[in-house]
Write a protein that holds these residues in place. Structure first.
Motif, PDB file in Angstrom:
ATOM      1  N   GLU A   1      -5.719   5.924 -16.829  1.00 15.43           N
ATOM      2  CA  GLU A   1      -5.434   6.219 -18.230  1.00 15.43           C
ATOM      3  C   GLU A   1      -6.692   6.078 -19.090  1.00 15.43           C
ATOM      4  O   GLU A   1      -6.962   6.915 -19.962  1.00 15.43           O
ATOM      5  N   GLU A   2      -7.466   5.018 -18.832  1.00 20.52           N
ATOM      6  CA  GLU A   2      -8.710   4.839 -19.583  1.00 20.52           C
ATOM      7  C   GLU A   2      -9.698   5.947 -19.237  1.00 20.52           C
ATOM      8  O   GLU A   2     -10.380   6.489 -20.121  1.00 20.52           O
TER       9      GLU A   2
ATOM     10  N   GLY B   1     -13.110  -0.674 -28.497  1.00 24.07           N
ATOM     11  CA  GLY B   1     -13.078  -1.984 -27.849  1.00 24.07           C
ATOM     12  C   GLY B   1     -14.229  -2.264 -26.923  1.00 24.07           C
ATOM     13  O   GLY B   1     -14.298  -3.350 -26.340  1.00 24.07           O
ATOM     14  N   GLN B   2     -15.185  -1.305 -26.807  1.00 23.30           N
ATOM     15  CA  GLN B   2     -16.280  -1.483 -25.854  1.00 23.30           C
ATOM     16  C   GLN B   2     -17.653  -1.517 -26.512  1.00 23.30           C
ATOM     17  O   GLN B   2     -18.669  -1.557 -25.827  1.00 23.30           O
TER      18      GLN B   2
END
Length: 311
Positions: free
Chosen positions: A231-232, A304-305
């Motif tokens: 999914e990512e 988020g990264q």
């Protein structure tokens, strides 16, 4: 290709693994999505999974090695939609092992799926990408390669096929840019998928393999590794489509190795003066504007990264 809602995507090998992850990202973005697969069970599971989430994927049972079947699938999509906006040539097999152990059938199967399968996707669906309709601007192709295409350290035949997909994608990126069609080479690193397990589902038409079937224990252990989720990976592919990236690279762990490899290539050039007359005769072979600094985008930053690299 930033506005995706209501647009049409076709994803080969979209019934499992990374393909399903890409399909999920496209559906969540509001696209109309067709997923192809060779195995009816995977197609059913995919449709059921998406339906349970309130998402509507349209299945197409087709083998990418079968060009007439791919053309029939494209005709159905054309009848239902009139054209498509995104083609993801994702179907592939992960047959790995020493080159010297491969049988002629291993060579044939890998090339038929991983290289010719991409070619069949283009032959069947590129005409639909070229279809113009009111309000429609831009279109995009993603060809799934692998970091093994950039770092052929193991799995020689697999790496060969994935390197071919990279070269094809770069050539198409240059060729189709004047038509407003973007092309990306997608090179994922380790991702949770069934690409290794799918090797056991070898069509009977191909002869015996020189490789052992994947060890179920190894496959079970791989499921527990800290790989990227499908999914990512799918979300990162769609981010690359929105940006118009030539290369969609999702795993920063490979950066240093790729740099070392490219420096090894650079250092292999003869340390001698250029032949000016020869250089003047072949500029169309030695460079392209798509590799110039003006065409390079900053590295992607995914939610988020983000990392603060300031001193």
């Amino acid at each position: 290709m930033d506005q995706l809602e209501g647009r049409v995507a076709v994803i080969t090998g979209g019934s499992s693994g990374i393909g399903r992850g890409i399909a999920s990202a496209c559906l969540e973005a509001g696209m109309r999505v067709y997923v192809t697969g060779r195995t009816p069970g995977h197609l059913r599971e995919t449709v059921q999974d998406f339906t349970a989430r309130g998402l509507d994927a349209r299945p197409l049972q087709v083998d990418v090695t079968d060009l007439p079947a791919m053309l029939e699938a494209a005709a159905r999509v054309e009848e239902e939609t009139g054209g498509i906006d995104l083609l993801v040539n994702n179907a592939g097999i992960g047959l790995t092992g020493p080159v010297s152990a491969a049988t002629a059938a291993d060579w044939d199967w890998l090339i038929d799926v991983n290289i010719k399968g991409v070619g069949h996707g283009l032959q069947a669906f590129l005409p639909l990408l070229r279809r113009e309709s009111p309000g429609r601007t831009g279109a995009h192709i993603v060809n799934t390669s692998s970091m093994a295409g950039l770092m052929p350290i193991v799995a020689g035949l697999y790496s060969m096929t994935k390197a071919a997909v990279i070269a094809l994608s770069e050539a198409l990126h240059i060729e189709l840019a004047p038509e407003g069609i973007g092309v990306s080479a997608y090179c994922p690193g380790p991702t949770h998928s069934n690409i290794a397990a799918a090797v056991a589902n070898r069509p009977a038409g191909y002869g015996p393999s020189g490789y052992e079937r994947p060890d179920p224990g190894h496959l079970e252990a791989a499921a527990g590794q800290p790989y990227m989720s499908a999914e990512e990976a799918g979300r990162r592919v769609l981010a690359g489509v929105r940006r118009g990236d030539l290369f969609i690279l999702t795993h920063p762990e490979f950066r240093d190795g790729v740099v070392d490899r490219h420096r090894t290539i650079e250092d292999a050039f003869p340390d001698e003066r250029l032949d000016a007359e020869r250089a003047a005769a072949i500029p169309f072979l030695t460079s392209s504007p798509v590799y110039g600094q003006d065409h390079r985008l900053p590295p992607p930053v995914h939610p988020g990264q983000a990392v603060d690299l300031t001193p």
